[in-house]
Design a protein around this motif. Structure first.
Motif, PDB file in Angstrom:
ATOM      1  N   TRP A 111      84.284 -47.758 -79.355  1.00 21.92           N
ATOM      2  CA  TRP A 111      84.164 -49.401 -79.034  1.00 21.92           C
ATOM      3  C   TRP A 111      84.238 -50.168 -80.226  1.00 21.92           C
ATOM      4  CZ3 TRP A 111      79.844 -47.882 -74.836  1.00 21.92           C
ATOM      5  CH2 TRP A 111      80.706 -47.316 -73.841  1.00 21.92           C
ATOM      6  N   LEU A 112      83.630 -49.757 -81.147  1.00 25.43           N
ATOM      7  CA  LEU A 112      83.645 -50.629 -82.392  1.00 25.43           C
ATOM      8  C   LEU A 112      85.172 -50.673 -82.875  1.00 25.43           C
ATOM      9  CD1 LEU A 112      80.438 -48.971 -84.215  1.00 25.43           C
ATOM     10  CD2 LEU A 112      80.584 -51.309 -83.701  1.00 25.43           C
ATOM     11  N   HIS A 113      85.955 -49.605 -82.941  1.00 17.12           N
ATOM     12  CA  HIS A 113      87.313 -49.735 -83.527  1.00 17.12           C
ATOM     13  C   HIS A 113      88.046 -50.650 -82.609  1.00 17.12           C
ATOM     14  CE1 HIS A 113      87.496 -47.425 -87.342  1.00 17.12           C
ATOM     15  NE2 HIS A 113      86.235 -46.962 -86.699  1.00 17.12           N
ATOM     16  N   CYS A 114      87.585 -50.651 -81.256  1.00 21.95           N
ATOM     17  CA  CYS A 114      88.210 -51.691 -80.311  1.00 21.95           C
ATOM     18  C   CYS A 114      87.865 -53.231 -80.652  1.00 21.95           C
ATOM     19  CB  CYS A 114      87.667 -51.494 -79.041  1.00 21.95           C
ATOM     20  SG  CYS A 114      88.371 -52.324 -77.647  1.00 21.95           S
ATOM     21  N   MET A 115      86.483 -53.397 -81.308  1.00 22.93           N
ATOM     22  CA  MET A 115      86.307 -54.602 -81.784  1.00 22.93           C
ATOM     23  C   MET A 115      86.997 -55.048 -82.836  1.00 22.93           C
ATOM     24  SD  MET A 115      83.879 -55.821 -79.634  1.00 22.93           S
ATOM     25  CE  MET A 115      84.751 -54.954 -78.644  1.00 22.93           C
ATOM     26  N   TRP A 116      87.616 -53.972 -83.813  1.00 25.48           N
ATOM     27  CA  TRP A 116      88.262 -54.455 -84.880  1.00 25.48           C
ATOM     28  C   TRP A 116      89.668 -54.902 -84.281  1.00 25.48           C
ATOM     29  CZ3 TRP A 116      93.182 -52.343 -85.581  1.00 25.48           C
ATOM     30  CH2 TRP A 116      93.844 -52.605 -87.098  1.00 25.48           C
ATOM     31  N   MET A 125      94.429 -50.663 -78.162  1.00 28.00           N
ATOM     32  CA  MET A 125      93.013 -51.423 -77.841  1.00 28.00           C
ATOM     33  C   MET A 125      92.478 -50.786 -76.526  1.00 28.00           C
ATOM     34  SD  MET A 125      92.731 -54.821 -79.593  1.00 28.00           S
ATOM     35  CE  MET A 125      91.953 -55.325 -78.025  1.00 28.00           C
ATOM     36  N   ALA A 126      93.393 -50.736 -75.654  1.00 29.04           N
ATOM     37  CA  ALA A 126      93.132 -50.022 -74.226  1.00 29.04           C
ATOM     38  C   ALA A 126      92.635 -48.737 -74.505  1.00 29.04           C
ATOM     39  CB  ALA A 126      94.508 -50.185 -73.217  1.00 29.04           C
ATOM     40  N   ALA A 182      89.065 -48.452 -75.363  1.00 26.11           N
ATOM     41  CA  ALA A 182      87.951 -49.093 -74.511  1.00 26.11           C
ATOM     42  C   ALA A 182      87.692 -47.850 -73.815  1.00 26.11           C
ATOM     43  CB  ALA A 182      88.794 -50.266 -73.772  1.00 26.11           C
ATOM     44  N   VAL A 183      88.800 -47.143 -73.279  1.00 31.66           N
ATOM     45  CA  VAL A 183      88.638 -46.225 -72.255  1.00 31.66           C
ATOM     46  C   VAL A 183      87.982 -44.856 -72.952  1.00 31.66           C
ATOM     47  CG1 VAL A 183      89.709 -44.445 -70.736  1.00 31.66           C
ATOM     48  CG2 VAL A 183      90.502 -46.855 -70.760  1.00 31.66           C
ATOM     49  N   SER A 184      88.428 -44.485 -74.232  1.00 26.51           N
ATOM     50  CA  SER A 184      88.044 -43.433 -75.080  1.00 26.51           C
ATOM     51  C   SER A 184      86.504 -43.437 -74.913  1.00 26.51           C
ATOM     52  CB  SER A 184      88.414 -43.259 -76.547  1.00 26.51           C
ATOM     53  OG  SER A 184      90.014 -43.219 -76.152  1.00 26.51           O
ATOM     54  N   GLY A 185      85.784 -44.613 -75.253  1.00 25.69           N
ATOM     55  CA  GLY A 185      84.401 -44.790 -75.120  1.00 25.69           C
ATOM     56  C   GLY A 185      83.789 -44.188 -74.207  1.00 25.69           C
ATOM     57  N   PHE A 186      84.525 -44.179 -72.972  1.00 23.35           N
ATOM     58  CA  PHE A 186      83.824 -43.443 -71.867  1.00 23.35           C
ATOM     59  C   PHE A 186      84.158 -41.923 -71.704  1.00 23.35           C
ATOM     60  CE2 PHE A 186      84.310 -48.067 -70.406  1.00 23.35           C
ATOM     61  CZ  PHE A 186      82.950 -48.286 -70.289  1.00 23.35           C
ATOM     62  N   LEU A 226     102.696 -44.725 -74.890  1.00 24.67           N
ATOM     63  CA  LEU A 226     102.041 -43.447 -75.177  1.00 24.67           C
ATOM     64  C   LEU A 226     101.521 -43.303 -76.308  1.00 24.67           C
ATOM     65  CD1 LEU A 226     104.093 -41.274 -72.688  1.00 24.67           C
ATOM     66  CD2 LEU A 226     101.906 -41.922 -72.362  1.00 24.67           C
ATOM     67  N   ILE A 227     102.349 -43.670 -77.481  1.00 25.61           N
ATOM     68  CA  ILE A 227     101.862 -43.308 -78.870  1.00 25.61           C
ATOM     69  C   ILE A 227     100.652 -44.327 -78.970  1.00 25.61           C
ATOM     70  CG2 ILE A 227     102.471 -43.794 -81.365  1.00 25.61           C
ATOM     71  CD1 ILE A 227     105.522 -43.302 -80.415  1.00 25.61           C
ATOM     72  N   GLY A 228     100.682 -45.423 -78.538  1.00 23.99           N
ATOM     73  CA  GLY A 228      99.383 -46.304 -79.030  1.00 23.99           C
ATOM     74  C   GLY A 228      98.040 -45.867 -78.219  1.00 23.99           C
TER      75      GLY A 228
END
Length: 411
Positions: free
Chosen positions: A128-133, A270-271, A274-278, A318-320
């Motif tokens: 999530w922190l890298h999502c904030m980045w 980004m998406a 966010a999902v990876s955190g869960f 998919l790469i993203g």
């Protein structure tokens, strides 16, 4: 207090992202005004990257000397000063000069904060922190776009971001009391006990001085993990830089549409984060890395197969999505692989390796595309992914499988 400190770190990660994509978004307006070739953006970018590598390698020393909180404040203040310097610059050489503190301000704080989060928080927070980045990295070009479409010069876009950074510096400065008792060497409260606490030699646990680069390179697993970070950033940055050109030159997509389509790659990151955190609530860091590499492989397969424009767009997404969990999970696993006392030094060289990959590999693909074919894009990325997977395999082979903790065999 501990959760308030986490909120401050989230804010710091947004701050880290704000300047990162500014040069690319502003350069089309900068180079005609300065009367320099469009390719000279690479020189500024390399100076910034070089400064980041230097400060990343010094992160262990600086963090031991000053503490994570002070390193964070000083680094953000340096970045704010550099951005203000860009805003008052009217020559290429002036931009090169200000690029030095621009880069130096990024590396040590990035390494210090990533190490602190890896030591004190669960894996989901790293994602999530890298999502904030990513939010910060997206907001920077948006602010620049608003400034330019409003009829103002590019300098004002840099000034707006500089003022935001000054405000963030003030917030971070007043948050310094929150760091008391929370530094890596202290016994402050943590959200978690490390999922796999590494057993280190006694002299490491006692926490001596900062490690030198030769000492770090002699640690079992250090070289494979450095190559892993080099390869990851080579893949991510090459994909981000050349996706639009690949769509235009390989599949005949209109340049205007390709500019929007290439953003799908970053949207996937980004998406995905966010999902990876869960997902980290159920899966280990290494499982998340394997999942990410599998998705990247599926995306590259979509690019390689003759599915046309639709396949290329799906492949980029998919790469993203695949890139999303790899970088945060590799960072978060560092203390478990190398031990708490060595994690800051290791993360410093990891970040330096990542920035070297960012600096060298996208331009190298540009040379190959110009002299051979842009169609090498998925093959080039696949080579990076395969080397990354090989290095992770070597890293895991050094774990002592007979011990419930992740302990490197001594050499």
């Amino acid at each position: 207090m501990f959760h308030l400190l986490l909120a401050i770190i989230y804010l710091a990660f947004i701050s880290l992202g704000l300047p990162d994509a500014l040069l690319g978004s502003a350069w089309p307006s900068i180079y005609p005004e300065l009367g320099v070739p469009v390719s000279w953006a690479g020189a500024i970018s390399m100076i910034i990257a070089g400064g980041t590598v230097v400060s990343s390698l010094q992160s262990d020393r600086l963090t031991r000397l000053l503490g994570t909180g002070k390193v964070m404040v000083i680094s953000v203040a340096m970045t704010a000063a550099a951005l203000f310097g860009f805003s008052v610059s009217h020559s290429f050489w002036s931009l090169c000069l200000w690029a030095v503190p621009y880069g130096l301000g990024a590396g040590s704080v990035d390494a210090a904060l990533n190490n602190y989060v890896a030591l004190h928080y669960a894996s989901r927070h790293m994602s999530w922190l890298h999502c904030m980045w990513g939010i910060g990295a997206s907001a920077g070009p948006f602010i620049m776009s608003v400034v330019l479409t409003g009829g103002q010069a590019w300098n004002m876009g840099y000034r707006a971001i500089a003022l935001l950074q000054v405000g963030l510096t003030a917030v971070l400065f007043f948050s310094l009391p929150l760091w008391r008792g929370q530094e890596p060497g202290s016994r402050g409260e943590t959200e978690q006990t490390l999922e796999a606490q590494t057993v280190c030699p006694a002299k490491e646990q006692e926490g001596g001085g900062p490690m030198t680069l030769p000492q770090i390179l002699r640690i079992p697993g250090a070289i494979p993990v450095m190559i892993s970070f080099f390869c990851y950033c080579a893949v991510e940055q090459t994909a981000g830089l050349w996706a639009g050109s690949y769509l235009v030159l390989r599949w005949g997509v209109d340049p205007e549409a390709a500019a929007g389509y290439s953003a799908l790659f970053y949207a996937g990151i980004m998406a995905g984060r966010a999902v990876s955190g869960f997902l980290t609530l159920r899966f280990s860091d290494e499982a998340m890395i394997r999942l990410g590499l599998g998705l990247i492989g599926a995306g590259l397969l979509a690019l390689l197969l003759p599915f046309g424009e639709t396949g290329a767009l799906g492949g980029l997404i998919l790469i993203g999505l695949g890139c999303a969990p790899v970088y945060p999970s590799m960072l978060h696993a560092t203390p478990a692989y190398f031990g708490r006392e060595r994690s800051q030094a290791i993360i410093g060289v990891q970040m330096a390796s990542a920035y070297v990959g960012t600096c060298l590999m996208p331009p190298l693909f540009g040379i190959l595309a110009a002299h051979i074919s842009i169609g090498l894009f998925p093959v080039y990325l696949l080579a990076g992914v395969l080397v990354l997977a090989w290095m992770r395999g070597r890293l895991n082979s050094k774990r002592d499988q007979r011990n419930p903790v992740w302990k490197f065999r001594t050499q």
